[in-house]
Write a protein that holds these residues in place. Structure first.
Motif, PDB file in Angstrom:
ATOM      1  N   ILE A  52     -19.524 117.317  -9.976  1.00 42.82           N
ATOM      2  CA  ILE A  52     -19.826 118.507 -10.777  1.00 42.82           C
ATOM      3  C   ILE A  52     -19.445 119.732  -9.948  1.00 42.82           C
ATOM      4  CG2 ILE A  52     -21.593 119.791 -12.047  1.00 42.82           C
ATOM      5  CD1 ILE A  52     -21.082 116.937 -13.130  1.00 42.82           C
ATOM      6  N   LEU A  53     -18.532 120.543 -10.497  1.00 48.49           N
ATOM      7  CA  LEU A  53     -18.025 121.715  -9.780  1.00 48.49           C
ATOM      8  C   LEU A  53     -18.327 122.994 -10.556  1.00 48.49           C
ATOM      9  CD1 LEU A  53     -14.495 120.317  -8.891  1.00 48.49           C
ATOM     10  CD2 LEU A  53     -16.430 120.593  -7.333  1.00 48.49           C
ATOM     11  N   PRO A  54     -18.630 124.078  -9.848  1.00 50.93           N
ATOM     12  CA  PRO A  54     -18.782 125.372 -10.522  1.00 50.93           C
ATOM     13  C   PRO A  54     -17.440 125.824 -11.094  1.00 50.93           C
ATOM     14  CG  PRO A  54     -19.616 125.456  -8.265  1.00 50.93           C
ATOM     15  CD  PRO A  54     -18.886 124.161  -8.418  1.00 50.93           C
ATOM     16  N   ARG A  55     -17.469 126.447 -12.260  1.00 55.08           N
ATOM     17  CA  ARG A  55     -16.252 126.913 -12.932  1.00 55.08           C
ATOM     18  C   ARG A  55     -15.417 127.821 -12.019  1.00 55.08           C
ATOM     19  NH1 ARG A  55     -14.961 126.968 -18.208  1.00 55.08           N
ATOM     20  NH2 ARG A  55     -13.236 128.308 -18.800  1.00 55.08           N
ATOM     21  N   GLU A  56     -16.086 128.734 -11.291  1.00 60.75           N
ATOM     22  CA  GLU A  56     -15.358 129.653 -10.405  1.00 60.75           C
ATOM     23  C   GLU A  56     -14.618 128.908  -9.301  1.00 60.75           C
ATOM     24  OE1 GLU A  56     -14.581 132.895 -10.647  1.00 60.75           O
ATOM     25  OE2 GLU A  56     -15.468 132.687 -12.627  1.00 60.75           O
ATOM     26  N   ALA A  57     -15.202 127.826  -8.794  1.00 61.10           N
ATOM     27  CA  ALA A  57     -14.529 127.037  -7.755  1.00 61.10           C
ATOM     28  C   ALA A  57     -13.294 126.359  -8.331  1.00 61.10           C
ATOM     29  CB  ALA A  57     -15.483 125.996  -7.167  1.00 61.10           C
ATOM     30  N   VAL A  58     -13.388 125.896  -9.563  1.00 56.90           N
ATOM     31  CA  VAL A  58     -12.241 125.265 -10.219  1.00 56.90           C
ATOM     32  C   VAL A  58     -11.148 126.305 -10.470  1.00 56.90           C
ATOM     33  CG1 VAL A  58     -11.477 124.018 -12.288  1.00 56.90           C
ATOM     34  CG2 VAL A  58     -13.655 123.424 -11.203  1.00 56.90           C
ATOM     35  N   SER A  59     -11.545 127.513 -10.860  1.00 56.15           N
ATOM     36  CA  SER A  59     -10.563 128.596 -11.057  1.00 56.15           C
ATOM     37  C   SER A  59      -9.860 128.944  -9.747  1.00 56.15           C
ATOM     38  CB  SER A  59     -11.250 129.843 -11.615  1.00 56.15           C
ATOM     39  OG  SER A  59     -11.715 129.600 -12.907  1.00 56.15           O
ATOM     40  N   LEU A  60     -10.625 128.963  -8.646  1.00 58.08           N
ATOM     41  CA  LEU A  60     -10.032 129.228  -7.329  1.00 58.08           C
ATOM     42  C   LEU A  60      -9.055 128.114  -6.953  1.00 58.08           C
ATOM     43  CD1 LEU A  60      -9.857 130.950  -4.764  1.00 58.08           C
ATOM     44  CD2 LEU A  60     -11.839 129.700  -3.898  1.00 58.08           C
ATOM     45  N   LEU A  61      -9.431 126.879  -7.215  1.00 55.00           N
ATOM     46  CA  LEU A  61      -8.540 125.748  -6.948  1.00 55.00           C
ATOM     47  C   LEU A  61      -7.252 125.883  -7.768  1.00 55.00           C
ATOM     48  CD1 LEU A  61      -7.845 123.027  -5.691  1.00 55.00           C
ATOM     49  CD2 LEU A  61      -9.152 121.944  -7.550  1.00 55.00           C
ATOM     50  N   ALA A  62      -7.382 126.295  -9.030  1.00 53.89           N
ATOM     51  CA  ALA A  62      -6.195 126.483  -9.880  1.00 53.89           C
ATOM     52  C   ALA A  62      -5.277 127.547  -9.287  1.00 53.89           C
ATOM     53  CB  ALA A  62      -6.610 126.860 -11.302  1.00 53.89           C
ATOM     54  N   PHE A  63      -5.860 128.617  -8.756  1.00 51.66           N
ATOM     55  CA  PHE A  63      -5.053 129.667  -8.122  1.00 51.66           C
ATOM     56  C   PHE A  63      -4.311 129.116  -6.908  1.00 51.66           C
ATOM     57  CE2 PHE A  63      -4.664 132.857  -4.768  1.00 51.66           C
ATOM     58  CZ  PHE A  63      -3.836 133.769  -5.390  1.00 51.66           C
ATOM     59  N   VAL A  64      -5.010 128.377  -6.057  1.00 52.60           N
ATOM     60  CA  VAL A  64      -4.386 127.795  -4.864  1.00 52.60           C
ATOM     61  C   VAL A  64      -3.249 126.868  -5.281  1.00 52.60           C
ATOM     62  CG1 VAL A  64      -4.758 126.233  -2.903  1.00 52.60           C
ATOM     63  CG2 VAL A  64      -6.421 128.034  -3.402  1.00 52.60           C
ATOM     64  N   LEU A  65      -3.493 126.032  -6.282  1.00 50.38           N
ATOM     65  CA  LEU A  65      -2.455 125.107  -6.751  1.00 50.38           C
ATOM     66  C   LEU A  65      -1.265 125.852  -7.355  1.00 50.38           C
ATOM     67  CD1 LEU A  65      -4.726 122.349  -8.291  1.00 50.38           C
ATOM     68  CD2 LEU A  65      -3.249 122.117  -6.270  1.00 50.38           C
ATOM     69  N   ALA A  66      -1.528 126.938  -8.081  1.00 54.67           N
ATOM     70  CA  ALA A  66      -0.427 127.729  -8.657  1.00 54.67           C
ATOM     71  C   ALA A  66       0.451 128.313  -7.552  1.00 54.67           C
ATOM     72  CB  ALA A  66      -0.986 128.841  -9.543  1.00 54.67           C
ATOM     73  N   GLN A  67      -0.174 128.792  -6.475  1.00 52.04           N
ATOM     74  CA  GLN A  67       0.606 129.317  -5.354  1.00 52.04           C
ATOM     75  C   GLN A  67       1.408 128.206  -4.695  1.00 52.04           C
ATOM     76  OE1 GLN A  67       0.766 132.702  -4.834  1.00 52.04           O
ATOM     77  NE2 GLN A  67      -0.425 132.581  -6.716  1.00 52.04           N
ATOM     78  N   ALA A  68       0.786 127.039  -4.522  1.00 56.30           N
ATOM     79  CA  ALA A  68       1.474 125.893  -3.919  1.00 56.30           C
ATOM     80  C   ALA A  68       2.652 125.445  -4.780  1.00 56.30           C
ATOM     81  CB  ALA A  68       0.496 124.739  -3.709  1.00 56.30           C
ATOM     82  N   ALA A  69       2.483 125.506  -6.088  1.00 56.72           N
ATOM     83  CA  ALA A  69       3.574 125.122  -7.003  1.00 56.72           C
ATOM     84  C   ALA A  69       4.776 126.040  -6.837  1.00 56.72           C
ATOM     85  CB  ALA A  69       3.080 125.143  -8.449  1.00 56.72           C
ATOM     86  N   GLU A  70       4.520 127.279  -6.419  1.00 62.22           N
ATOM     87  CA  GLU A  70       5.597 128.250  -6.177  1.00 62.22           C
ATOM     88  C   GLU A  70       6.120 128.171  -4.740  1.00 62.22           C
ATOM     89  OE1 GLU A  70       7.006 130.354  -8.425  1.00 62.22           O
ATOM     90  OE2 GLU A  70       5.765 129.393  -9.964  1.00 62.22           O
ATOM     91  N   GLY A  71       5.568 127.257  -3.948  1.00 58.38           N
ATOM     92  CA  GLY A  71       6.019 127.104  -2.563  1.00 58.38           C
ATOM     93  C   GLY A  71       5.426 128.111  -1.602  1.00 58.38           C
ATOM     94  N   ARG A  72       4.343 128.750  -2.017  1.00 60.54           N
ATOM     95  CA  ARG A  72       3.703 129.757  -1.171  1.00 60.54           C
ATOM     96  C   ARG A  72       2.526 129.154  -0.421  1.00 60.54           C
ATOM     97  NH1 ARG A  72       3.533 132.906  -6.281  1.00 60.54           N
ATOM     98  NH2 ARG A  72       5.517 133.977  -6.402  1.00 60.54           N
ATOM     99  N   GLY A  73       2.210 129.728   0.727  1.00 56.42           N
ATOM    100  CA  GLY A  73       1.019 129.351   1.467  1.00 56.42           C
ATOM    101  C   GLY A  73      -0.157 130.166   0.976  1.00 56.42           C
ATOM    102  N   VAL A  74      -1.346 129.703   1.293  1.00 58.30           N
ATOM    103  CA  VAL A  74      -2.568 130.382   0.870  1.00 58.30           C
ATOM    104  C   VAL A  74      -3.572 130.344   2.009  1.00 58.30           C
ATOM    105  CG1 VAL A  74      -4.506 130.323  -0.763  1.00 58.30           C
ATOM    106  CG2 VAL A  74      -2.227 129.710  -1.544  1.00 58.30           C
ATOM    107  N   THR A  75      -4.293 131.448   2.182  1.00 60.81           N
ATOM    108  CA  THR A  75      -5.391 131.496   3.133  1.00 60.81           C
ATOM    109  C   THR A  75      -6.638 131.915   2.384  1.00 60.81           C
ATOM    110  OG1 THR A  75      -3.902 132.151   4.911  1.00 60.81           O
ATOM    111  CG2 THR A  75      -6.240 132.534   5.277  1.00 60.81           C
ATOM    112  N   VAL A  76      -7.718 131.165   2.556  1.00 64.72           N
ATOM    113  CA  VAL A  76      -8.999 131.496   1.950  1.00 64.72           C
ATOM    114  C   VAL A  76      -9.900 131.973   3.081  1.00 64.72           C
ATOM    115  CG1 VAL A  76     -10.980 130.616   0.665  1.00 64.72           C
ATOM    116  CG2 VAL A  76      -8.683 129.772   0.142  1.00 64.72           C
ATOM    117  N   ILE A  77     -10.430 133.194   2.919  1.00 66.11           N
ATOM    118  CA  ILE A  77     -11.255 133.810   3.955  1.00 66.11           C
ATOM    119  C   ILE A  77     -12.584 134.228   3.326  1.00 66.11           C
ATOM    120  CG2 ILE A  77     -11.454 135.710   5.602  1.00 66.11           C
ATOM    121  CD1 ILE A  77      -8.415 135.949   5.533  1.00 66.11           C
TER     122      ILE A  77
END
Length: 151
Positions: A52-77
């Motif tokens: 069971i995941l919070p909706r906001e965490a899933v949205s953040l994961l979607a953002f990270v995956l979208a960046q990865a799909a474009e070949g970009r790196g991501v840093t979460v701080i």
């Protein structure tokens, strides 16, 4: 930044095609169920408890995956993370001596640990917001002046 304060995914680390498929599925799910505040992820084996995941965490994961799909790196701080003066200067794209002048002038709060200055990510972002507003205001004033002068 210490690993405890930030998590970085280098460009190309995540398979772009797999990330693209995953982000599409996540976005489709979130669109179909906009009222759900938690997302249930069932395991591949029927006898596993669902995740069971919070909706906001899933949205953040979607953002990270979208960046990865474009070949970009991501840093979460985390917003409370403390940065060195060099890290903060790099984030502002300014020199370290210039950043130290901003700190000493009181433009950005900081704390001393021995002789070393530490800036929270949150305070750095607040400075960036204020600075962006100042820059936009100055640009708008110049544009208005240019129109008045017919330039």
């Amino acid at each position: 930044m210490a690993d405890a304060q930030a998590k970085r995914v280098q460009p190309g680390t995540i398979d772009a095609e797999l990330a693209s498929r995953a982000v599409r599925r996540i976005k489709d799910y979130l669109m179909r169920y906009p009222e759900q505040s938690t997302i249930r992820v069932d395991g591949e084996h029927g006898d596993e408890d669902p995740l069971i995941l919070p909706r906001e965490a899933v949205s953040l994961l979607a953002f990270v995956l979208a960046q990865a799909a474009e070949g970009r790196g991501v840093t979460v701080i985390p917003s409370h993370a403390e940065l060195t003066t060099q890290q903060a200067a790099d984030m502002l794209n300014v020199s370290r001596p210039y950043l130290i002048k901003l700190l000493e002038a009181g433009e950005i709060p900081f704390r001393l640990i021995g002789k070393h200055r530490r800036i929270t990510y949150e305070d750095l972002q607040e400075y960036k917001r204020r600075d962006d507003v100042k820059r936009r205001t100055a640009a708008d004033q110049l544009a208005a002046l240019g129109q008045e002068l017919g330039i």
